[in-house]
Design a protein around this motif. Structure first.
Motif, PDB file in Angstrom:
ATOM      1  N   GLN A 119       0.806  -1.217   0.000  1.00  0.00           N
ATOM      2  CA  GLN A 119       0.000   0.000   0.000  1.00  0.00           C
ATOM      3  C   GLN A 119       0.843   1.272   0.000  1.00  0.00           C
ATOM      4  OE1 GLN A 119      -2.638  -0.582   3.343  1.00  0.00           O
ATOM      5  NE2 GLN A 119      -3.838  -2.155   2.266  1.00  0.00           N
ATOM      6  N   LYS A 120       2.121   1.145   0.317  1.00  0.00           N
ATOM      7  CA  LYS A 120       3.012   2.301   0.344  1.00  0.00           C
ATOM      8  C   LYS A 120       3.604   2.639  -1.033  1.00  0.00           C
ATOM      9  CE  LYS A 120       4.581   1.443   5.114  1.00  0.00           C
ATOM     10  NZ  LYS A 120       5.765   1.058   5.932  1.00  0.00           N
ATOM     11  N   ILE A 121       3.449   1.725  -1.970  1.00  0.00           N
ATOM     12  CA  ILE A 121       4.092   1.914  -3.274  1.00  0.00           C
ATOM     13  C   ILE A 121       3.445   3.077  -4.039  1.00  0.00           C
ATOM     14  CG2 ILE A 121       4.592   0.836  -5.514  1.00  0.00           C
ATOM     15  CD1 ILE A 121       4.545  -1.877  -4.106  1.00  0.00           C
ATOM     16  N   ASP A 122       4.270   3.971  -4.536  1.00  0.00           N
ATOM     17  CA  ASP A 122       3.804   5.069  -5.381  1.00  0.00           C
ATOM     18  C   ASP A 122       3.785   4.556  -6.825  1.00  0.00           C
ATOM     19  OD1 ASP A 122       3.191   7.370  -6.699  1.00  0.00           O
ATOM     20  OD2 ASP A 122       5.064   8.426  -6.235  1.00  0.00           O
ATOM     21  N   LEU A 123       2.620   4.132  -7.282  1.00  0.00           N
ATOM     22  CA  LEU A 123       2.523   3.489  -8.591  1.00  0.00           C
ATOM     23  C   LEU A 123       2.891   4.411  -9.746  1.00  0.00           C
ATOM     24  CD1 LEU A 123      -0.736   1.361  -8.143  1.00  0.00           C
ATOM     25  CD2 LEU A 123       1.635   0.643  -7.903  1.00  0.00           C
ATOM     26  N   LYS A 124       2.644   5.696  -9.596  1.00  0.00           N
ATOM     27  CA  LYS A 124       2.947   6.637 -10.674  1.00  0.00           C
ATOM     28  C   LYS A 124       4.425   6.619 -11.025  1.00  0.00           C
ATOM     29  CE  LYS A 124      -0.890   9.762  -9.614  1.00  0.00           C
ATOM     30  NZ  LYS A 124      -1.288  11.118  -9.171  1.00  0.00           N
TER      31      LYS A 124
ATOM     32  N   GLY B  36       0.631   1.534 -17.546  1.00  0.00           N
ATOM     33  CA  GLY B  36       0.035   2.651 -16.819  1.00  0.00           C
ATOM     34  C   GLY B  36      -0.601   2.205 -15.515  1.00  0.00           C
ATOM     35  N   LEU B  37      -1.346   3.083 -14.902  1.00  0.00           N
ATOM     36  CA  LEU B  37      -1.943   2.793 -13.600  1.00  0.00           C
ATOM     37  C   LEU B  37      -2.873   1.589 -13.592  1.00  0.00           C
ATOM     38  CD1 LEU B  37      -2.630   6.350 -12.109  1.00  0.00           C
ATOM     39  CD2 LEU B  37      -1.035   4.621 -11.260  1.00  0.00           C
ATOM     40  N   PRO B  38      -3.759   1.391 -14.596  1.00  0.00           N
ATOM     41  CA  PRO B  38      -4.650   0.225 -14.538  1.00  0.00           C
ATOM     42  C   PRO B  38      -3.904  -1.099 -14.375  1.00  0.00           C
ATOM     43  CG  PRO B  38      -5.394   1.727 -16.231  1.00  0.00           C
ATOM     44  CD  PRO B  38      -4.052   2.230 -15.775  1.00  0.00           C
ATOM     45  N   THR B  39      -2.851  -1.290 -15.172  1.00  0.00           N
ATOM     46  CA  THR B  39      -2.082  -2.534 -15.081  1.00  0.00           C
ATOM     47  C   THR B  39      -1.316  -2.606 -13.759  1.00  0.00           C
ATOM     48  OG1 THR B  39      -1.860  -2.728 -17.475  1.00  0.00           O
ATOM     49  CG2 THR B  39      -0.227  -3.891 -16.133  1.00  0.00           C
ATOM     50  N   LEU B  40      -0.735  -1.495 -13.330  1.00  0.00           N
ATOM     51  CA  LEU B  40       0.007  -1.485 -12.063  1.00  0.00           C
ATOM     52  C   LEU B  40      -0.916  -1.773 -10.881  1.00  0.00           C
ATOM     53  CD1 LEU B  40       2.295   1.594 -12.766  1.00  0.00           C
ATOM     54  CD2 LEU B  40       3.050  -0.780 -12.549  1.00  0.00           C
ATOM     55  N   GLN B  41      -2.126  -1.246 -10.926  1.00  0.00           N
ATOM     56  CA  GLN B  41      -3.089  -1.527  -9.862  1.00  0.00           C
ATOM     57  C   GLN B  41      -3.469  -3.001  -9.845  1.00  0.00           C
ATOM     58  OE1 GLN B  41      -6.046   1.316 -11.044  1.00  0.00           O
ATOM     59  NE2 GLN B  41      -5.171   2.988  -9.839  1.00  0.00           N
ATOM     60  N   ASP B  42      -3.601  -3.604 -11.029  1.00  0.00           N
ATOM     61  CA  ASP B  42      -3.881  -5.048 -11.114  1.00  0.00           C
ATOM     62  C   ASP B  42      -2.733  -5.859 -10.532  1.00  0.00           C
ATOM     63  OD1 ASP B  42      -6.346  -4.744 -12.240  1.00  0.00           O
ATOM     64  OD2 ASP B  42      -5.728  -5.224 -14.291  1.00  0.00           O
ATOM     65  N   ILE B  43      -1.494  -5.421 -10.817  1.00  0.00           N
ATOM     66  CA  ILE B  43      -0.314  -6.138 -10.314  1.00  0.00           C
ATOM     67  C   ILE B  43      -0.298  -6.119  -8.790  1.00  0.00           C
ATOM     68  CG2 ILE B  43       2.212  -6.019 -10.129  1.00  0.00           C
ATOM     69  CD1 ILE B  43       2.232  -5.122 -13.089  1.00  0.00           C
ATOM     70  N   VAL B  44      -0.520  -4.958  -8.201  1.00  0.00           N
ATOM     71  CA  VAL B  44      -0.511  -4.844  -6.737  1.00  0.00           C
ATOM     72  C   VAL B  44      -1.633  -5.676  -6.129  1.00  0.00           C
ATOM     73  CG1 VAL B  44      -0.866  -3.267  -4.797  1.00  0.00           C
ATOM     74  CG2 VAL B  44       0.627  -2.606  -6.690  1.00  0.00           C
ATOM     75  N   LYS B  45      -2.804  -5.631  -6.745  1.00  0.00           N
ATOM     76  CA  LYS B  45      -3.933  -6.425  -6.250  1.00  0.00           C
ATOM     77  C   LYS B  45      -3.601  -7.912  -6.283  1.00  0.00           C
ATOM     78  CE  LYS B  45      -8.894  -7.105  -7.045  1.00  0.00           C
ATOM     79  NZ  LYS B  45     -10.035  -6.762  -7.925  1.00  0.00           N
TER      80      LYS B  45
END
Length: 708
Positions: A585-590, A598-607
Motif C-alpha cells: 500500500q506504500k508503493i507510489d505506482l505513478k 500505466g496505472l490500470p495494469t500497475l493496480q492489477d499487479i498490486v492487487k
C-alpha cells in the motif's frame, strides 16, 4: 474515419481511441481475455463484454462488405451497375437494405412476371402504369399471341409484371416492414389430426393462441416454433390487410380510367402473393433471431455461473453414481482427481444389502483417507444420501449431492476413453461426478456445453451463434480462474488464451515425456509454442511451488521486471513483497508508469501481489434437503423447503428440492416488485428457501415462490 471503425462506434458508442486500438490488437491475433486483462492502457480499460461487442460488430461489418462485393460483381457481370446504384450499395449499412437494392436484379427461379415478359407483355405493363390509355382491353388485344390466348391472359400477365415492380419498391417494402414491426400478430391453431397425441399436450397452450409478435417473450416464440416444427400446430403472422393495401395505394398515383382498376388489382396481387408472405417471414425470422439472442444470453449466463461454481478444492473424494437394480458405482479419487479404486455396491432393492454397503463405504473412507463424498443427483440419489448419513465415519465427512447433467455424455466420449482406456463408461461417469465436486470448471469443459442442461430451447436456436457464445464463455471463465499447467487436462488447456487444441495436446505430451514444468520459461520449450502463444497464454498458466513465486500468479511475465524493481526499491525480495499488504500500500505506482504500462495494469499487479493465485470462486458448501420430502406426493401448499437453483430462464428459475421433479419459481414470484432480469434475484446453484404455491401431480408441475 475508417469505415470499419465508424461502423463499430455507431453500434457500440465506445470511444474511437478504444475501438481503434482494440481492432488493432485483434488484427495482431490477440485474444479477448488477454486484451481485457493485460492491455488496459491501449483499450481505455474495456472489459471482456465490451471487447466481445467490438469483435461481434467487426465480424458483422466484414460480412456486410463481403456481401457488397458479391453483389457488385454480379451486377457488373449483368452489365446493369450504374454509378448511382453502386454508390447506394457502398453506402448501405445494413443487410436488409442491401438485399432490397439487389432484389430487382436477382436471378431467381421462374416467376409469373418472368413468364409474362417472355410472352412479350412488358410493354403492356408499362402502358398500364403510365395510365394514359382509356380502352385498355382494346390495347390488350394486340398482345394476344402464342401462350397468350385471351385479353384476360394478357392483362393478367401485365399485372404480374406490375406486381413485381411494386414488390421491388424499397419504400413500399419498408412501409410494410414498419407495420409488421408495430402491429403484427402471431396466431396459432392446432393440427386436428394430432391434437390427441400424447406429446402434443405439452404444447396445448398454443392450440388456439394469438399475441403481438413484437412483445411475445422469447421462450414462448421458441415453444411455438418447436410445436409447429413437430407438426402439432400451424402459425401465421398477420397485419391489417386493408390498412396495408391503403398505404401501398397512397404511394402509387392512379387516374380515373381503365388502367387504374388494373393497377389496383396488381397492388392486391403484389401484397397477397409477394409482399406479405416474404416480409411476414422476414418479420418472423427477425423475431426468431431476437428470441435466439435472448435464449443464448440466458444460456451463456447460466453456463458462466455453472463453470464458476464452488469447488471443494484438492481434497480426496469418494464419488457415487447411485442406482437401484444395477447398484451404486463407487470410485475413490486422490486430491488431484486420479482414480485409485472402484467398486459396485447394492444397498437398494432388489438386493437391499444396506449393511454391507455401509461397511464397504466406511472401510474405503478409512483406507483412502476420504475427506468428502459426492453423490450424483440421478436415480436413487436421495436413498443413497440417506444411507451415507447413517455411516459412522472416524472423521468429519462432508457429503454433497452433485449434478449428473452431461456425465453420461462425458463417459462415452473420446476424452473419457483416452483418460480411462481400461474402465467402462459407468466408472468414468462416477469419476466425473467426483471431479465436478473437486473442480467444476476443470471437469465441465470436457463436455459439450449444450449437454449440461442449463438453458432454454438450446436445440431450437441458431447453433453456430450458440456454440460461438458458449465457447467464449468457457474461454473467459477458464482464463479468469487460471490453469495449473502441471495438472490440467488437454480440454482445459485448450481454452487457455492463445493455446487452442493442438498446442494443448503438445503441452500435455511434453509434460508426460519431460515431467512437470518448473517455471513459465519452461513453457517455451513446448514444440510449436512460439512467442505469440506465450505472450497470450503464459499469465493464465500457473506453476505451483515454482522457484519464482510470480509464476503462480496472474502477473504477466512481461511485468516481472517492474515487480522486481518495486521490491528492490523497498529493500525486499519479491517473495517478501507478496502478501505484505502494509508494504504494498506504500508503493507510489505513478513512479513506475511508462509508455507501455500505466496505472490500470500497475493496480492489477498490486492487487494480485496482495493475494497471488487467489481463486475467484467461493468454496463449496454442504447442503441438506428436507429429508421428509421424498416425492411430489409429499408436497403441500404453504410448505417452506430448502432448494438449489438448477436452471434459469427468462420466465423464472427451476429449483431442485430433492425430488425427481424440479419446481418453478415464475418471474412474478421472485419478488413483490416487477422483475426485469431473473439473474438479479437468483444465481445458478444458489441455496435458497422456497414456499410451495401449487402442486399439479398429474402434470408433475410444482409452482414455488422465493421466500425472503
Amino acid at each position: 474515419m475508417d469505415p470499419l471503425l465508424n461502423y463499430i462506434i455507431s453500434q457500440t458508442q465506445l470511444p474511437e481511441f478504444s475501438v481503434k486500438n482494440t481492432v488493432q490488437l485483434l488484427h495482431e491475433d490477440c485474444t479477448i481475455p488477454f486484451i481485457s486483462r493485460y492491455r488496459k492502457e491501449r483499450t481505455g480499460n474495456l472489459d471482456e463484454v465490451q471487447i466481445g461487442d467490438i469483435v461481434k460488430y467487426k465480424e458483422q461489418f466484414e460480412a456486410l462488405e463481403k456481401r457488397k462485393a458479391t453483389i457488385l460483381k454480379a451486377l457488373t457481370e449483368q452489365e446493369v451497375l450504374t454509378l448511382e446504384l453502386k454508390d447506394k450499395i457502398l453506402s448501405t449499412q445494413d443487410l436488409t437494405t442491401l438485399e432490397d437494392l439487389y432484389l430487382p436484379f436477382k436471378k431467381s427461379r421462374k416467376t409469373k412476371a418472368e413468364t409474362a415478359r417472355k410472352n412479350g407483355l412488358e410493354p403492356l405493363a408499362k402502358i398500364i402504369m403510365s395510365q394514359n390509355a382509356n380502352d385498355i382491353e382494346s390495347i390488350a388485344l394486340k398482345y394476344i399471341k402464342g401462350e397468350v390466348s385471351t385479353v384476360e391472359d394478357s392483362l393478367d400477365g401485365a399485372r404480374h409484371i406490375i406486381a413485381e415492380w411494386i414488390n421491388e419498391r424499397t419504400d413500399i417494402r419498408n412501409n410494410i416492414r414498419h407495420q409488421l414491426d408495430r402491429f403484427a400478430i402471431i396466431s396459432t391453431k392446432a393440427v386436428k389430426a394430432k391434437i390427441d397425441d400424447e406429446n402434443a399436450q405439452k404444447f396445448r397452450d398454443y392450440f388456439d393462441w394469438s399475441e403481438s409478435l413484437s412483445r411475445i417473450p422469447s421462450h414462448r416464440l421458441l415453444a411455438i416454433l418447436r410445436a409447429e416444427k413437430e407438426g402439432y400446430i400451424k402459425s401465421k403472422v398477420e397485419i391489417d390487410d386493408d390498412k396495408a393495401l391503403a398505404k401501398i395505394e397512397e404511394r402509387i398515383e392512379r387516374s380515373n380510367n381503365d388502367c387504374s382498376e388494373q393497377i389496383k388489382l396488381a397492388i392486391q396481387d403484389a401484397y397477397k402473393r409477394l409482399l406479405l408472405p416474404s416480409l411476414s417471414n422476414e418479420a418472423l425470422q427477425n423475431a426468431k433471431e431476437k428470441a435466439d439472442a435472448s435464449a443464448i444470453d440466458v444460456f451463456a449466463k447460466n453456463l458462466k455461473q455453472l463453470l464458476l461454481g464452488s469447488p471443494i478444492g484438492e481434497k480426496r473424494v469418494l464419488a457415487i453414481d447411485p442406482g437401484f437394480r444395477t447398484g451404486c458405482k463407487i470410485v475413490c479419487l486422490d486430491a488431484q482427481g486420479q482414480l485409485k479404486y472402484n467398486e459396485t455396491i447394492y444397498p437398494h432393492p432388489p438386493k437391499s444389502d444396506a449393511v454391507g454397503a455401509m461397511k464397504k463405504i466406511s472401510s474405503l473412507a478409512d483406507a483412502y483417507k476420504i475427506e468428502a463424498i459426492a453423490i450424483g443427483n440421478g436415480t436413487a440419489s436421495r436413498e443413497t444420501e440417506a444411507l451415507i448419513r447413517k455411516v459412522h465415519f472416524k472423521n468429519d465427512m462432508q457429503v454433497f449431492v452433485v449434478s449428473e447433467a452431461g456425465a453420461s455424455i462425458y463417459s462415452a466420449s473420446k476424452i473419457a476413453r483416452e483418460e480411462f482406456p481400461n474402465y467402462d463408461a459407468t466408472v468414468r461417469g462416477s469419476v466425473s461426478i467426483g471431479r465436478r465436486l473437486q473442480d467444476p470448471l476443470a471437469e465441465l469443459v470436457k463436455i459439450d456445453a449444450k449437454s449440461i442442461g442449463v438453458g432454454q430451447y438450446q436445440h431450437d436456436v441458431d447453433q453456430t451463434k450458440l456454440q460461438k457464445s458458449l465457447d467464449m464463455v468457457v474461454e473467459n471463465c477458464v482464463n479468469a480462474v487460471g490453469v495449473n499447467i502441471n495438472t490440467a487436462s488437454k480440454s482445459l488447456l485448450s481454452y487457455v488464451s492463445g493455446i487452442g487444441p493442438k498446442l494443448a495436446e503438445n503441452i500435455f505430451d511434453y509434460r508426460n515425456e519431460h515431467g512437470v514444468f518448473l517455471s513459465r520459461e519452461d513453457i517455451k520449450k513446448v514444440p510449436r509454442l512460439g512467442n505469440k502463444a506465450f505472450e497470450q497464454g503464459a499469465a493464465f498458466l500457473r506453476i505451483k511451488e515454482a522457484k519464482n513465486p510470480l509464476d503462480d500468479s496472474a502477473v504477466h511475465p512481461e511485468s516481472y521486471t517492474i515487480v522486481e524493481k518495486m521490491a528492490k526499491d523497498l529493500g525486499k525480495t519479491v517473495q517478501e513483497l507478496i502478501g505484505n499488504l502494509a508494504t504494498l500500500q506504500k508503493i507510489d505506482l505513478k513512479k513506475y508508469c511508462n509508455d507501455s504500462i500505466g496505472l490500470p495494469t500497475l493496480q492489477d499487479i498490486v492487487k494480485e501481489l496482495e493475494k497471488p493465485g487467489l481463486d475467484i470462486r467461493e468454496q463449496a458448501k454442504v447442503f441438506t434437503f428436507n429429508q421428509n420430502i421424498k416425492s411430489i406426493n409429499d408436497l403441500r401448499e404453504g410448505q417452506l423447503l430448502p432448494g438449489i437453483v438448477n436452471n434459469i430462464t427468462n420466465f423464472g428459475c427451476f429449483v431442485d428440492i430433492g425430488i425427481k421433479e424440479s419446481g418453478l419459481i415464475h418471474v412474478s414470484n421472485l419478488a413483490d416488485a416487477f422483475v426485469s432480469d431473473v439473474n438479479e434475484h437468483v444465481n445458478l446453484h444458489q441455496q435458497i428457501i422456497v414456499k410451495v404455491l401449487e402442486v399439479d401431480i398429474p402434470r408433475k408441475r410444482i409452482q414455488l415462490k422465493l421466500h425472503k
